[in-house]
Design a protein around this motif. Structure first.
Motif, short mmCIF file in Angstrom:
data_model
loop_
_atom_site.label_atom_id
_atom_site.label_comp_id
_atom_site.label_asym_id
_atom_site.label_seq_id
_atom_site.Cartn_x
_atom_site.Cartn_y
_atom_site.Cartn_z
N GLY A 1 11.64 43.09 -46.37
CA GLY A 1 11.91 41.79 -47.14
C GLY A 1 13.06 41.92 -48.02
N TYR A 2 14.09 42.99 -47.84
CA TYR A 2 15.33 42.97 -48.36
C TYR A 2 16.22 42.15 -47.70
CZ TYR A 2 13.67 45.88 -52.00
OH TYR A 2 12.88 46.33 -53.05
N ILE A 3 17.12 41.44 -48.26
CA ILE A 3 18.34 40.60 -47.66
C ILE A 3 19.10 41.80 -47.11
CG2 ILE A 3 20.27 39.00 -47.98
CD1 ILE A 3 18.46 37.59 -50.20
N ALA B 1 10.38 39.09 -49.73
CA ALA B 1 8.97 38.93 -49.38
C ALA B 1 7.86 38.65 -50.78
CB ALA B 1 8.46 40.08 -48.69
N SER B 2 8.21 39.49 -51.87
CA SER B 2 7.43 39.45 -52.82
C SER B 2 7.98 38.11 -53.74
CB SER B 2 7.61 40.52 -53.79
OG SER B 2 8.90 40.90 -54.05
N LEU B 3 9.21 37.73 -53.64
CA LEU B 3 9.60 36.27 -54.52
C LEU B 3 8.89 35.39 -54.01
CD1 LEU B 3 13.45 36.74 -54.87
CD2 LEU B 3 11.80 36.15 -56.62
N ASN B 4 8.72 35.10 -52.45
CA ASN B 4 8.09 34.08 -51.92
C ASN B 4 6.79 34.39 -51.18
OD1 ASN B 4 10.32 32.51 -52.19
ND2 ASN B 4 11.49 33.28 -50.34
N ALA B 5 6.16 35.28 -52.09
CA ALA B 5 4.90 35.63 -51.58
C ALA B 5 3.94 34.41 -51.18
CB ALA B 5 4.14 36.44 -52.68
N GLY B 6 3.50 34.84 -49.96
CA GLY B 6 2.37 33.66 -49.29
C GLY B 6 3.05 32.47 -48.80
N PHE C 1 8.09 35.58 -44.56
CA PHE C 1 7.28 36.58 -44.15
C PHE C 1 5.88 36.11 -43.79
CE2 PHE C 1 10.34 40.05 -43.90
CZ PHE C 1 11.34 39.56 -44.82
N ALA C 2 5.53 35.05 -44.70
CA ALA C 2 4.10 34.77 -44.57
C ALA C 2 4.09 33.99 -42.96
CB ALA C 2 3.80 33.47 -45.52
N TYR D 1 9.64 26.35 -41.06
CA TYR D 1 8.71 26.00 -42.40
C TYR D 1 9.70 25.56 -43.33
CZ TYR D 1 11.12 30.27 -44.20
OH TYR D 1 12.13 31.12 -44.21
N GLU D 2 9.21 24.81 -44.56
CA GLU D 2 9.90 24.06 -45.49
C GLU D 2 9.58 24.91 -46.85
OE1 GLU D 2 9.79 19.95 -43.52
OE2 GLU D 2 9.40 20.23 -45.62
N LEU D 3 10.61 25.10 -47.54
CA LEU D 3 10.45 25.94 -48.59
C LEU D 3 11.46 25.62 -49.77
CD1 LEU D 3 8.90 28.51 -49.92
CD2 LEU D 3 10.65 29.85 -48.95
#
Ligand SMILES: Nc1nc2c(ncn2[C@@H]2O[C@@H]3COP(=O)(O)O[C@H]4[C@@H](O)[C@H](n5cnc6c(=O)[nH]c(N)nc65)O[C@@H]4COP(=O)(O)O[C@H]3[C@H]2O)c(=O)[nH]1
Length: 911
Positions: free
Chosen positions: A225-227, A243-248, A252-253, A263-265
């Motif tokens: 999850g780290y850059i 990974a935890s910042l964008n959880a779900g 990573f989801a 995907y879009e975010l």
């Protein structure tokens, strides 16, 4: 579509005055029909906008997917390239840990420069063993036991490549992406790790070259999850866990469902909503994401939507007006028969409305930057929007009646024809294709075309195709550029190590198929470093580019010339079945690079050393070929440079032995195993010692006292002579400062010391640190010093002489044109080589000594006879007129204390 509308307009104009308006239509029917028409107009516009939005979105998803493929391949090639070098190092270490030479590997692996900031090796306790760049003073004792890679690799006996987080490096404090491999001892136990620190800014800069719009982003993440690297860069990015910042919802989801996708975010970093494409990087635990700003890609859509609303409102207004007119006409019809004329008028109005409606549709098509095309069912152009002028350089009318295949690049024609066949056969309703189109001015550009089937309104029969065509040359070029950058050297444009290895594998496959042999040539430029140091890096770069040109000119089309890094080139000679052909090629290359180069008006001469490995059709391992060529190259360099050598079995052992000696020499310098011995110089007029010559001795812990004849050449070859020579100068001056009676000290200075900057500083520093007056220091140089850049050396000698130091010409008579050197510089002393003194009983040798003495007397130069061992030799050199002597007859070279005692004894016996 547009033509059909135009035709119906003409027909309706013709019946305008003849046909009564819409007989049989009731008032309610008219109102209902008008509202249905208005609804239809808005539905069509809405559908058009909806499908346009969908198309742009889908296209963007495809774009980011395509770009992410390019970026992923590029990152994979870079990291696999780094890992390849590490695997070589690990193999080499594990084959023979004792003979392993890390420094030699680093010199050979110059391809890592630029991408990597450090390559280092740690032992099983995590302590630093060796590194490309030495640690800053005060850092010498750090360990890496706390690093994740160390803990993982030490615990796992069979790990692969370990890709760590981007962390602050211990050497520089700057962020580095660390990759590591485990080193095993022979018994398989953990021996330590080799670590490569990759500069994340290097990767960010490569990402920057990719066109993802002004608000796009490219990121490289680890599975943790780290850059690892990102463009654009964000503050503290390496410390944030995505990974935890964008959880779900983040990459990573999605990764949990598929290794690649889109995907879009909305980014938590800059709140920009992006369309992302993501891919795992080969077999590495890394993911690349390529994001384009949704807002940016939707800009054309918003323009189109504005136009559509204007058109829709206009049509609605017109239809309502039409309705009002029709209602009024109905009313009049019912009132009296003369209403017919008025109804005709209404028809005319209707015609106007229809024209206006078409005009608005046309406005839509003619105001987009994409070319809008309508083809009939035969795929013949029936309408082409004016944007074609910008995109293809044609007037729209020039394309009417033509077919698309006419404009396609011949290489792409087959694939394009397949797409058109799929459409006309009814297999597909829509198609998107990218190929090269030839513009009217003859220039080829990349275009993307989306086709959709159109259907006749009443029967729903296919009646043609609407297509939108856009120029995607810039995007294509960026993709091609990325592919080229990954496989070519930016400076010379030659294939890089990656592509070279690929070609080597192809060559082997060819050789196997056809049963032929081939040759691998490893080339290293001689004296390139000197040019770089003297004229600067830009000049060095120009020289490398010219070298690449000459090598390419000498090679055949079937051969591959590559730059592996630094001044290291390699060549594959195809279809070479006997050593003679390879020798001839090597001779040609040496001849080509032996000709002087003109660098911005400065003439520069270099040479090239070449190692050749011949490969037969049965060769299994292409990697070993390059290694063998490297070993032969090493041999060529050590046997004289500007020459070539073939690889022979057993060379590896010889190279290893030499490498060990070199390592020993470096250790000895650090441990301080060197001492100076001093041999007295006797003045023949007074029979007194007037000074000493300082001679280096290596007190080796195992081999005992090693002669300078054995280690000075190696020290010169490896450049260590600069440090060693500077030490000898300091030590000799320090010692001589304590001698009585103005005794002088002579120090040997190697030709290599003159090629490096800093000799004058070394001399000044030795004098000022010791307090020795300059007139008591004598520098001994040999003819080889003057055989290099004579003008520069003579200028340097004059500056040294300006300090008050004396200059002696050593080993006189062993060179080629000794007498001419005496004219170039007014030496203070000539030292006749001991080979002449040994033979002085021979009339020829005596005649030479006599001639030199005569010349010395004529020029006012003192003459020293070296190597006087017997009284007869002493008598003879005295009678020939030599002014000073040195030799075992008086004394061997003595340790410093014994030299002092020697002076005391001479003084007391004289008293
Ligand atoms: N057979 C015989 N030999 C005698 C006699 N008298 C002196 N020699 C030897 O002759 C060599 C004289 O030094 P060189 O010609 O400058 O030749 C030197 C010099 O070229 C080089 N060398 C020694 N120290 C240094 C140094 O500090 N820097 C550099 N660049 N070269 C050095 O190594 C060479 C060899 O040095 P050494 O082995 O010490 O050998 C010395 C010395 O021990 C004699 O009567 N008979």
């Amino acid at each position: 579509m547009f033509n059909r509308t135009a035709r119906s307009t003409e027909e309706s104009g013709h019946i305008n005055s003849a046909r009564p308006s819409a007989p049989g239509w009731s008032k309610d029917g008219l109102i209902l029909a008008t509202f249905i028409a208005i609804s239809l107009v808005w539905a069509v516009l809405g559908y058009h906008l909806h499908s346009l939005k969908q198309t742009i979105r889908e296209q963007t998803h495809r774009d980011v997917t395509n770009i992410s493929i390019g970026v992923e391949k590029h990152v994979e090639r870079l990291l696999v390239g780094v890992d390849q070098v590490m695997r070589f190092i690990v193999d080499d270490y594990q084959n023979d840990p004792e003979a392993f030479d890390f420094a030699a590997w680093l010199r050979r692996s110059t391809s890592l420069e630029g991408l990597t900031t450090q390559v280092s090796m740690y032992n099983a306790a995590g302590e630093l063993q060796a590194s490309r760049t030495p640690p800053a003073p005060g850092l010498a004792t750090f360990h890496v036991r706390d690093r994740a890679y160390f803990q993982a690799l030490s615990a796992d006996p069979n790990p692969g490549l370990y890709v760590d987080r981007t962390v602050r490096g211990r050497f520089t404090g700057r962020y580095v992406l660390q990759t590591a491999r485990r080193l095993n001892r022979r018994d398989g136990s953990f021996a330590g790790v080799i670590v490569t620190s990759i500069d994340p800014n290097y990767l960010s800069n490569q990402f920057k070259a990719v066109d993802v719009g002004s608000q796009g982003s490219i990121g490289l993440f680890g599975y943790d999850g780290y850059i690892r690297a990102r463009y654009p860069q964000i503050e503290d990015m390496y410390e944030r866990n995505v990974a935890s910042l964008n959880a779900g919802k983040g990459v990573f989801a999605h990764l949990a469902h598929a290794p690649t996708g889109t995907y879009e975010l909305q980014s938590p970093f800059d709140q920009v909503t992006r369309v992302f494409g993501y891919r795992t990087v080969g077999s590495l635990p890394l993911i690349v994401t390529v994001g384009k700003s949704l807002e940016e890609v939707m800009l054309p859509f918003w323009d189109e939507q504005r136009l559509a609303i204007v058109a829709g409102l206009s049509i609605t207004a017109l239809l309502l007006s039409l309705l009002a007119l029709r209602l009024r006409a109905l009313k009049r019809d019912r009132l009296h028969a003369a209403a017919l004329a008025e109804a005709n008028q209404t028809l005319y109005e209707k015609e106007k409305i229809a024209r206006a409606a078409e005009a608005h549709f046309r406005l839509l098509a003619e105001n987009t930057t994409d070319v809008i095309i309508w083809c009939d069912s035969d795929i013949t152009h029936k309408y082409v929007s004016p944007a074609v002028r910008n995109v293809l350089g044609y007037e729209p009318e020039e394309l009417i009646g033509t077919r698309p295949l006419r404009f396609v690049h011949p290489d792409d024609a087959e694939a394009y024809a397949r797409v058109l066949r799929d459409l006309t056969s009814g297999r597909v309703e829509q198609a998107v294709t990218a190929q090269r189109y030839r513009r009217k001015d003859g220039v080829d550009i990349w275009v993307e075309i989306s086709f959709s089937v159109t259907r006749e309104a009443v029967t729903s029969q296919r009646d043609g195709y609407v297509a939108s065509l856009r120029d995607i040359t810039a995007r294509k070029e960026a993709e091609l550029q990325i592919a080229h950058m990954a496989t070519h050297d930016a400076l010379t444009g030659l294939p890089n190590r990656l592509l070279f290895r690929d070609r080597l594998s192809q060559e082997r496959a060819n050789a196997k198929r056809h049963g032929n042999g081939f040759a691998v040539l490893a080339c290293d430029l001689d004296r390139f470093k000197a040019v770089n140091d003297k004229l600067g890096h830009p000049a060095g770069d120009k020289l490398l580019a010219l070298v690449a040109e000459r090598l390419t000119a000498e090679a055949r089309d079937v051969d591959t010339v590559a730059r592996l890094g630094g001044d290291e080139f390699a060549i594959i000679l195809s279809w070479v079945n006997d050593p003679q052909a390879a020798s001839l090629a090597a001779e040609r290359l040496i001849g080509a690079l032996g000709r002087p180069f003109d660098i911005d008006g400065v003439t520069v001469s270099i040479g090239v050393s070449i190692g050749i490995a011949l490969a037969s059709a049965e060769v299994e391992n292409t990697d070993s070929l390059l290694t063998n060529a490297d070993i032969a190259l090493y041999k060529a360099k050590s046997t004289g440079r500007n020459t070539f050598r073939f690889y022979e079995a057993g060379m590896d052992a010889m190279v290893a032995k030499r490498t060990n000696l070199e390592l020993d020499l470096r250790d000895a310098l650090q441990r301080g195993d060197f001492v100076l011995h001093y041999q007295p110089v006797i003045d023949l007029a007074s029979d007194e010692a007037v000074g000493f010559e300082a001679l280096l001795r290596w007190q080796h812990p195992v081999r005992g006292m090693v002669s300078p004849a054995d280690f000075i050449p190696l020290a010169e070859e490896t450049g260590l002579i600069t440090t060693l020579g500077a030490w000898a100068l300091r030590e000799a001056c320090r010692e001589a400062a304590s001698w009585p009676h103005d005794l002088s000290v002579a120090v040997n200075v190697s030709a290599i010391q003159f090629q490096q900057p800093g000799l004058e500083q070394s001399v000044m520093h030795a004098l000022s640190a010791s307090g020795l007056p300059a007139r008591r220091l004598e520098l001994e140089i040999t003819e080889s010093v003057l055989m290099q850049d004579a003008q520069a050396v003579v200028a340097c000698l004059h500056r040294l002489r300006g300090l008050g130091v004396r200059i002696a010409l050593d080993d006189f008579g062993t060179g080629y044109s000794s007498l001419s050197y005496l004219r170039q510089f007014p030496f203070d002393k000539i030292k006749i080589d001991r080979s002449f003194i040994r033979e002085i009983g021979d009339p020829d040798a005596a005649a030479i000594v006599r001639a030199v003495v005569g010349l010395g007397t004529h020029l006012g130069i003192a003459i020293t006879a070296e190597g006087v061992e017997t009284r007869e030799q002493l008598d003879q050199v005295r009678s020939e007129g030599c002014t000073e002597v040195q030799g075992f007859l008086f004394s061997q070279p003595l340790p410093a204390l014994d030299a002092l005692r020697f002076i005391d004894v001479r003084l007391s016996s004289a008293a």
